[in-house]
Design a protein around this motif. Structure first.
Motif, PDB file in Angstrom:
ATOM      1  N   ALA A   4     -13.323 -51.335  33.316  1.00  0.00           N
ATOM      2  CA  ALA A   4     -14.006 -52.397  32.583  1.00  0.00           C
ATOM      3  C   ALA A   4     -13.545 -53.778  33.023  1.00  0.00           C
ATOM      4  O   ALA A   4     -14.256 -54.750  32.810  1.00  0.00           O
ATOM      5  CB  ALA A   4     -13.780 -52.218  31.096  1.00  0.00           C
ATOM      6  N   LEU A   5     -12.367 -53.834  33.615  1.00  0.00           N
ATOM      7  CA  LEU A   5     -11.821 -55.146  33.970  1.00  0.00           C
ATOM      8  C   LEU A   5     -12.412 -55.665  35.281  1.00  0.00           C
ATOM      9  O   LEU A   5     -12.567 -54.910  36.236  1.00  0.00           O
ATOM     10  CB  LEU A   5     -10.295 -55.046  34.087  1.00  0.00           C
ATOM     11  N   ASP A   6     -12.716 -56.961  35.280  1.00  0.00           N
ATOM     12  CA  ASP A   6     -13.301 -57.616  36.460  1.00  0.00           C
ATOM     13  C   ASP A   6     -12.342 -57.461  37.649  1.00  0.00           C
ATOM     14  O   ASP A   6     -11.238 -58.017  37.631  1.00  0.00           O
ATOM     15  CB  ASP A   6     -13.508 -59.104  36.113  1.00  0.00           C
ATOM     16  N   PRO A   7     -12.741 -56.755  38.706  1.00  0.00           N
ATOM     17  CA  PRO A   7     -11.833 -56.520  39.836  1.00  0.00           C
ATOM     18  C   PRO A   7     -11.508 -57.792  40.622  1.00  0.00           C
ATOM     19  O   PRO A   7     -10.496 -57.857  41.317  1.00  0.00           O
ATOM     20  CB  PRO A   7     -12.600 -55.522  40.705  1.00  0.00           C
ATOM     21  N   ILE A   8     -12.357 -58.796  40.494  1.00  0.00           N
ATOM     22  CA  ILE A   8     -12.054 -60.069  41.182  1.00  0.00           C
ATOM     23  C   ILE A   8     -10.812 -60.714  40.565  1.00  0.00           C
ATOM     24  O   ILE A   8      -9.977 -61.292  41.258  1.00  0.00           O
ATOM     25  CB  ILE A   8     -13.248 -61.054  41.051  1.00  0.00           C
ATOM     26  N   ILE A   9     -10.677 -60.594  39.267  1.00  0.00           N
ATOM     27  CA  ILE A   9      -9.532 -61.221  38.577  1.00  0.00           C
ATOM     28  C   ILE A   9      -8.364 -60.252  38.473  1.00  0.00           C
ATOM     29  O   ILE A   9      -7.208 -60.667  38.541  1.00  0.00           O
ATOM     30  CB  ILE A   9      -9.950 -61.688  37.153  1.00  0.00           C
ATOM     31  N   HIS A  10      -8.675 -58.968  38.342  1.00  0.00           N
ATOM     32  CA  HIS A  10      -7.623 -57.995  38.038  1.00  0.00           C
ATOM     33  C   HIS A  10      -6.784 -57.613  39.269  1.00  0.00           C
ATOM     34  O   HIS A  10      -6.791 -56.478  39.741  1.00  0.00           O
ATOM     35  CB  HIS A  10      -8.230 -56.746  37.405  1.00  0.00           C
ATOM     36  N   ALA A  11      -6.094 -58.606  39.803  1.00  0.00           N
ATOM     37  CA  ALA A  11      -5.102 -58.405  40.875  1.00  0.00           C
ATOM     38  C   ALA A  11      -4.029 -59.442  40.602  1.00  0.00           C
ATOM     39  O   ALA A  11      -4.351 -60.580  40.225  1.00  0.00           O
ATOM     40  CB  ALA A  11      -5.730 -58.625  42.238  1.00  0.00           C
ATOM     41  N   SER A  12      -2.783 -59.046  40.765  1.00  0.00           N
ATOM     42  CA  SER A  12      -1.665 -59.889  40.326  1.00  0.00           C
ATOM     43  C   SER A  12      -1.791 -61.362  40.755  1.00  0.00           C
ATOM     44  O   SER A  12      -1.729 -62.263  39.930  1.00  0.00           O
ATOM     45  CB  SER A  12      -0.353 -59.297  40.849  1.00  0.00           C
ATOM     46  N   ALA A  13      -1.967 -61.596  42.055  1.00  0.00           N
ATOM     47  CA  ALA A  13      -1.996 -62.980  42.550  1.00  0.00           C
ATOM     48  C   ALA A  13      -3.211 -63.739  42.016  1.00  0.00           C
ATOM     49  O   ALA A  13      -3.102 -64.897  41.610  1.00  0.00           O
ATOM     50  CB  ALA A  13      -2.011 -62.986  44.073  1.00  0.00           C
TER      51      ALA A  13
END
Lengths: 95, 206
Positions: A4-13
């Motif tokens: 469900a989480l936006d993969p563009i945002i869901h990365a640590s950096a």
């Protein structure tokens, strides 16, 4: 997995980038050097993640008189980040 | 574009922690910046007004050396404030930059305006040294108080507004007191007000 989480945002950096850019006053730009120092990323890593956010229209950039590029979060990016946070909370606290 | 970092699955709990630790990063730096500035001004005004109170001679105003000490401390406090502000605003542009530039000009205008108003009134009213000193002290405190209130209100900075209002009250009290008590009260109030603000900012930054 967290589909469900936006993969563009869901990365640590990129998440840290979005957090920092959304924490400054609306209408404020942040230079590449300041982002690099705040996030403790190498220039190569930082530019890679910024480009991904720019491609999604979450972040925009401008080149200043000194040649340094500055960035800000767009309205679309701000809205996407709000949605991301809501989805993250509902994922962590399912009611 | 896919990077190696994208392949690392970000734990949602870790994501929440990253948001929590990151969203107040700039705010905390702002509080640390303000704490350093308030502390520098507490020393400058506390010691400055204190020296003027101690060196005051009835009918002759304060000794020249005390004015020099005061001026040097103000320059030092300005340097501390500018350095702290530069660190905070490094790499920030747009709205934040305009506000910082506006603030700097407002402070400079307030300082120069205070000196001009006090000198002009003292000359126009043919004031004695004691009256001139009391007038310049009151006008200086009031000018800075209004700047604190104005800039604090525009930025939603409650501590700055509080400092301004406390100095408005101080200016009112000082204007009714005789020298050197007025200077002593100004010194004590400066340390108390700036010191409290510095402590509040320091706690907020922790």
């Amino acid at each position: 997995m967290s589909p469900a989480l936006d993969p563009i945002i869901h990365a640590s950096a990129r998440l840290q980038l979005m957090v920092f850019l959304s924490s400054v006053t609306r209408g404020t730009t942040v230079s590449f050097a300041r982002l690099r120092d705040e996030l403790q990323l190498t220039p190569g890593n930082l530019i890679t993640h910024i480009r991904k956010l720019e491609e999604a229209n979450y972040v925009a950039s401008t080149k200043g008189g000194s040649g340094e590029t500055s960035y800000w979060i767009t309205d679309a990016g701000r809205a996407a980040f709000v949605t991301y946070r809501k989805e993250l909370e509902s994922l962590l606290n399912p009611s | 574009m896919t990077t190696n970092l994208d392949k690392d699955e970000l734990d949602p709990e870790l994501a929440r922690q990253l948001i929590a630790s990151g969203e107040h990063r700039l705010g905390k730096l702002g509080y640390r910046t303000n704490a350093a500035s308030y502390l520098a001004w507490a020393i400058a005004w506390g010691v400055g007004f204190g020296c003027q109170a101690l060196s005051h001679a009835p009918g002759r105003g304060a000794a020249n050396w005390s004015s020099l000490v005061f001026f040097a401390l103000i320059l030092l406090a300005l340097a501390v404030s500018i350095r702290a502000g530069r660190r905070y605003f490094a790499g920030l542009g747009g709205f934040a930059r305009r506000i910082s530039t506006l603030s700097a000009w407002a402070w400079n205008a307030a300082m120069l305006g205070t000196l001009a108003v006090a000198a002009g009134l003292a000359r126009a009213l043919h004031l004695a040294p004691d009256s001139t000193l009391q007038l310049s002290t009151t006008v200086a405190i009031l000018a800075f108080a209004l700047i604190f209130v104005g800039l604090g209100a525009s930025r939603g900075d409650a501590i700055s507004v509080g400092v301004g209002l406390a100095f408005v009250a101080t200016a009112a009290v000082v204007s009714f007191l005789a020298l050197p008590l007025a200077l002593a009260i100004a010194a004590i109030a400066s340390v108390a007000i700036y010191g409290t603000a510095a402590l509040m900012c320091w706690r907020a930054a922790a």
